[in-house]
Write an enzyme that holds these catalytic residues in place. Structure first.
Site, PDB file in Angstrom:
ATOM      1  N   ARG A  46       0.818  -1.223   0.000  1.00 20.88           N
ATOM      2  CA  ARG A  46       0.000   0.000   0.000  1.00 20.88           C
ATOM      3  C   ARG A  46       0.850   1.272   0.000  1.00 20.88           C
ATOM      4  O   ARG A  46       0.449   2.288   0.574  1.00 20.88           O
ATOM      5  CB  ARG A  46      -0.941   0.051   1.214  1.00 20.88           C
ATOM      6  N   ARG A  50      -3.419   6.652   0.167  1.00 15.06           N
ATOM      7  CA  ARG A  50      -3.843   7.899   0.808  1.00 15.06           C
ATOM      8  C   ARG A  50      -2.790   8.572   1.657  1.00 15.06           C
ATOM      9  O   ARG A  50      -2.950   9.734   2.022  1.00 15.06           O
ATOM     10  CB  ARG A  50      -5.102   7.641   1.634  1.00 15.06           C
ATOM     11  N   ARG A  59      -6.655  11.456  -7.093  1.00 13.22           N
ATOM     12  CA  ARG A  59      -7.870  10.660  -6.933  1.00 13.22           C
ATOM     13  C   ARG A  59      -9.119  11.500  -6.646  1.00 13.22           C
ATOM     14  O   ARG A  59     -10.237  10.979  -6.674  1.00 13.22           O
ATOM     15  CB  ARG A  59      -7.672   9.650  -5.796  1.00 13.22           C
ATOM     16  N   ASP A  95      -6.456  -3.383  -7.480  1.00 18.73           N
ATOM     17  CA  ASP A  95      -7.057  -3.946  -6.275  1.00 18.73           C
ATOM     18  C   ASP A  95      -7.375  -5.412  -6.540  1.00 18.73           C
ATOM     19  O   ASP A  95      -7.571  -5.814  -7.691  1.00 18.73           O
ATOM     20  CB  ASP A  95      -8.331  -3.193  -5.881  1.00 18.73           C
ATOM     21  N   TYR A 170     -14.714 -12.205   0.495  1.00 17.14           N
ATOM     22  CA  TYR A 170     -15.480 -11.000   0.125  1.00 17.14           C
ATOM     23  C   TYR A 170     -16.776 -11.377  -0.593  1.00 17.14           C
ATOM     24  O   TYR A 170     -17.833 -10.802  -0.330  1.00 17.14           O
ATOM     25  CB  TYR A 170     -14.637 -10.059  -0.746  1.00 17.14           C
TER      26      TYR A 170
HETATM   27  O1  CP3 Z   1       0.087  -1.819  -2.313  1.00 17.01           O
HETATM   28  C1  CP3 Z   1      -0.144  -0.954  -3.173  1.00 17.01           C
HETATM   29  O2  CP3 Z   1       0.277   0.213  -3.106  1.00 17.01           O
HETATM   30  C2  CP3 Z   1      -0.896  -1.372  -4.432  1.00 17.01           C
HETATM   31  C3  CP3 Z   1      -2.278  -1.170  -4.398  1.00 17.01           C
HETATM   32  C4  CP3 Z   1      -3.235  -2.100  -3.685  1.00 17.01           C
HETATM   33  C5  CP3 Z   1      -4.522  -1.657  -3.341  1.00 17.01           C
HETATM   34  N1  CP3 Z   1      -5.242  -2.729  -2.896  1.00 17.01           N
HETATM   35  C6  CP3 Z   1      -4.987  -0.287  -3.502  1.00 17.01           C
HETATM   36  C7  CP3 Z   1      -6.107   0.174  -2.690  1.00 17.01           C
HETATM   37  C8  CP3 Z   1      -3.152  -3.462  -3.376  1.00 17.01           C
HETATM   38  C9  CP3 Z   1      -1.982  -4.415  -3.497  1.00 17.01           C
HETATM   39  C10 CP3 Z   1      -4.442  -3.842  -2.879  1.00 17.01           C
HETATM   40  C11 CP3 Z   1      -4.792  -5.217  -2.508  1.00 17.01           C
HETATM   41  C12 CP3 Z   1      -5.935  -5.425  -1.612  1.00 17.01           C
HETATM   42  N2  CP3 Z   1      -7.188  -4.888  -1.678  1.00 17.01           N
HETATM   43  C13 CP3 Z   1      -5.937  -6.372  -0.556  1.00 17.01           C
HETATM   44  C14 CP3 Z   1      -4.775  -7.234  -0.195  1.00 17.01           C
HETATM   45  C15 CP3 Z   1      -3.788  -6.454   0.581  1.00 17.01           C
HETATM   46  C16 CP3 Z   1      -4.175  -6.197   2.004  1.00 17.01           C
HETATM   47  O3  CP3 Z   1      -4.273  -5.014   2.344  1.00 17.01           O
HETATM   48  O4  CP3 Z   1      -4.350  -7.156   2.734  1.00 17.01           O
HETATM   49  C17 CP3 Z   1      -7.202  -6.326   0.044  1.00 17.01           C
HETATM   50  C18 CP3 Z   1      -7.661  -7.155   1.223  1.00 17.01           C
HETATM   51  C19 CP3 Z   1      -7.989  -5.396  -0.682  1.00 17.01           C
HETATM   52  C20 CP3 Z   1      -9.410  -5.029  -0.457  1.00 17.01           C
HETATM   53  C21 CP3 Z   1      -9.514  -3.580  -0.176  1.00 17.01           C
HETATM   54  N3  CP3 Z   1      -9.494  -2.607  -1.162  1.00 17.01           N
HETATM   55  C22 CP3 Z   1      -9.546  -2.922   1.084  1.00 17.01           C
HETATM   56  C23 CP3 Z   1      -9.580  -3.618   2.413  1.00 17.01           C
HETATM   57  C24 CP3 Z   1      -9.535  -1.541   0.831  1.00 17.01           C
HETATM   58  C25 CP3 Z   1      -9.467  -0.410   1.835  1.00 17.01           C
HETATM   59  C26 CP3 Z   1     -10.759   0.278   2.054  1.00 17.01           C
HETATM   60  C27 CP3 Z   1     -10.516   1.629   2.721  1.00 17.01           C
HETATM   61  O5  CP3 Z   1     -10.998   2.639   2.183  1.00 17.01           O
HETATM   62  O6  CP3 Z   1      -9.849   1.672   3.753  1.00 17.01           O
HETATM   63  C28 CP3 Z   1      -9.514  -1.371  -0.561  1.00 17.01           C
HETATM   64  C29 CP3 Z   1      -9.458  -0.090  -1.277  1.00 17.01           C
HETATM   65  C30 CP3 Z   1      -8.093   0.296  -1.694  1.00 17.01           C
HETATM   66  N4  CP3 Z   1      -7.273  -0.500  -2.430  1.00 17.01           N
HETATM   67  C31 CP3 Z   1      -7.456   1.531  -1.481  1.00 17.01           C
HETATM   68  C32 CP3 Z   1      -6.213   1.472  -2.099  1.00 17.01           C
HETATM   69  C33 CP3 Z   1      -5.172   2.547  -2.207  1.00 17.01           C
HETATM   70  C34 CP3 Z   1      -8.053   2.723  -0.750  1.00 17.01           C
HETATM   71  C35 CP3 Z   1      -9.018   3.407  -1.676  1.00 17.01           C
HETATM   72  C36 CP3 Z   1      -8.854   4.898  -1.670  1.00 17.01           C
HETATM   73  O7  CP3 Z   1      -7.713   5.410  -1.708  1.00 17.01           O
HETATM   74  O8  CP3 Z   1      -9.893   5.552  -1.698  1.00 17.01           O
END
Ligand code: CP3
Length: 360
Positions: A46, A50, A59, A95, A170
């Protein structure tokens, strides 16, 4: 570990791809292959997100999944932490639910919550109705990867997919879940329905990874973030064969494969057996203990507690030093967090950690 960097090593019948970049100077690729490069490589799960003001600016007003299907935007967001932090690898901005969305599943990412599914998948009919993913449906992601390979220079690009169990959770729960109760109930009460679902999700994850690999990613990470909720027995019976099939696809391309989950101290050996070159370790066990549990002679990735990025610098510095020291027990060590960067982290702290790891 039989790592061969040339694509030409792919078995007959494997798709033809543009020649993979060699990147002989990459400390990340060397460590992921189980070598000991001159410096310990570092990147953060990640890292694109943000915590970076330039990410929040880009974004602004763009829904998460729209950003993931816009090649220019996903490429730019992927580059941001590489420029600002000097990390040793980029991770594709996408994602785990992107391939599900692309295939036509009614799923969205709700800010502050995570993926939410309109109709949870809980019976045989719902599993049979799950669409397949065609490679063209993730064409924008592949296009983003091609842009990145041109723009990243010597920095390797990590592609990724969600593993069948984490994706299934999910879909079955309908959203994020603490206990995964519907998932575990389905798994045990209707094992044939479970295996059908997991096999379909393995196909979707494999197609998503293939698209990224053919477009040129240099390594892949399989995220089974929630696998730590399972016993080792259940993991081996219900999950390992499916994840193994996904990792085998990446194996055809000869790139390093990282396999990661949270709370997986009891599953590390099984996760390695699934076909990992590098095993991700969260912060709950020290890396030298993880290496022991893994049976030695393996590369690991981790394992700074993401919460410690909020501690005072002397505390954080001591933790980073300890982790680099403990990582010397492994055949290769890629420094990372034990899970993702939290959104309110100060990027200056991330930069300081990168510089410290590189100096050790
Ligand atoms: O690591 C990186 O920088 C690459 C980007 C990445 C994202 N999601 C971007 C993202 C990666 C590798 C993921 C994988 C992902 N997504 C996982 C596996 C990794 C982990 O964290 O265990 C999981 C479980 C998800 C599902 C998911 N998508 C979650 C739990 C969330 C967060 C929700 C929140 O708002 O807190 C997302 C959304 C997400 N994916 C964001 C990002 C940057 C946040 C969205 C935003 O910026 O508005």
């Amino acid at each position: 570990m039989g790592f061969v960097p040339q694509v030409s090593s792919a078995p007959a019948g494997a798709p033809s791809v543009s020649p993979r970049r060699a990147l002989p100077g990459s400390a990340f690729l060397a460590a992921a292959r189980g070598e000991r490069p001159a410096r310990v490589p570092v990147w953060f799960m990640r890292q694109a997100g943000r915590s970076l003001p330039e990410y929040r600016a880009l974004r602004e007003g763009v829904p998460m999944l729209d950003a993931c299907f816009d090649p220019e935007m996903l490429a730019e967001i992927t580059m941001q932490p590489v420029r600002r932090l000097g990390v040793d690898a980029a991770i594709l901005f996408s994602d785990i639910v992107v391939p599900l969305k692309a295939a036509g599943v009614d799923i969205d990412i709700v800010p502050g919550t995570g993926p939410v599914v309109a109709s949870p998948v809980r019976d045989a009919a719902a599993v049979r109705a799950l669409p397949k993913l065609e490679p063209e449906q993730v064409g924008q992601v592949a296009e983003g990867v091609r842009l990145l390979v041109e723009r990243l220079g010597e920095t390797p690009l990590i592609g990724f997919a969600g593993a069948p169990f984490t994706l299934a959770s999910y879909l079955i729960e309908g959203g994020p879940s603490r206990n995964h109760e519907h998932t575990k109930a389905l798994m045990h009460s209707q094992p044939e329905v479970w295996h059908d679902l997991a096999a379909r999700l393995a196909d979707i994850a494999a197609t998503f990874l293939r698209a990224q690999l053919e477009a040129g990613v240099d390594a892949v990470q399989l995220f089974d973030s929630w696998a730590g909720a399972l016993s080792e027995r259940d993991y081996r019976e219900f999950v390992l064969p499916h994840s193994s099939r996904v990792l085998a696809v990446a194996g055809e391309y000869g790139v390093p494969r990282i396999h990661f989950g949270v709370g997986t101290g009891e599953l590390l050996g099984a996760m390695r057996e699934a076909g990992a070159d590098v095993v991700g370790v969260d912060w709950r066990i020290p890396l030298d203990v993880a290496v022991q549990r893994l049976g030695g002679n393996v590369a690991v990735q981790g394992n700074l507690d993401p919460a410690l990025l909020y501690a005072s610098w002397p505390v954080l510095e001591a933790e980073v030093r300890r982790i680099v020291e403990e990582g010397r027990a492994a055949r290769g060590h890629v420094f990372n967090l034990g899970h993702g960067v939290l959104p309110s982290v100060d990027p200056e702290v991330l930069k300081r950690v990168v510089d410290l790891v590189h100096s050790l």
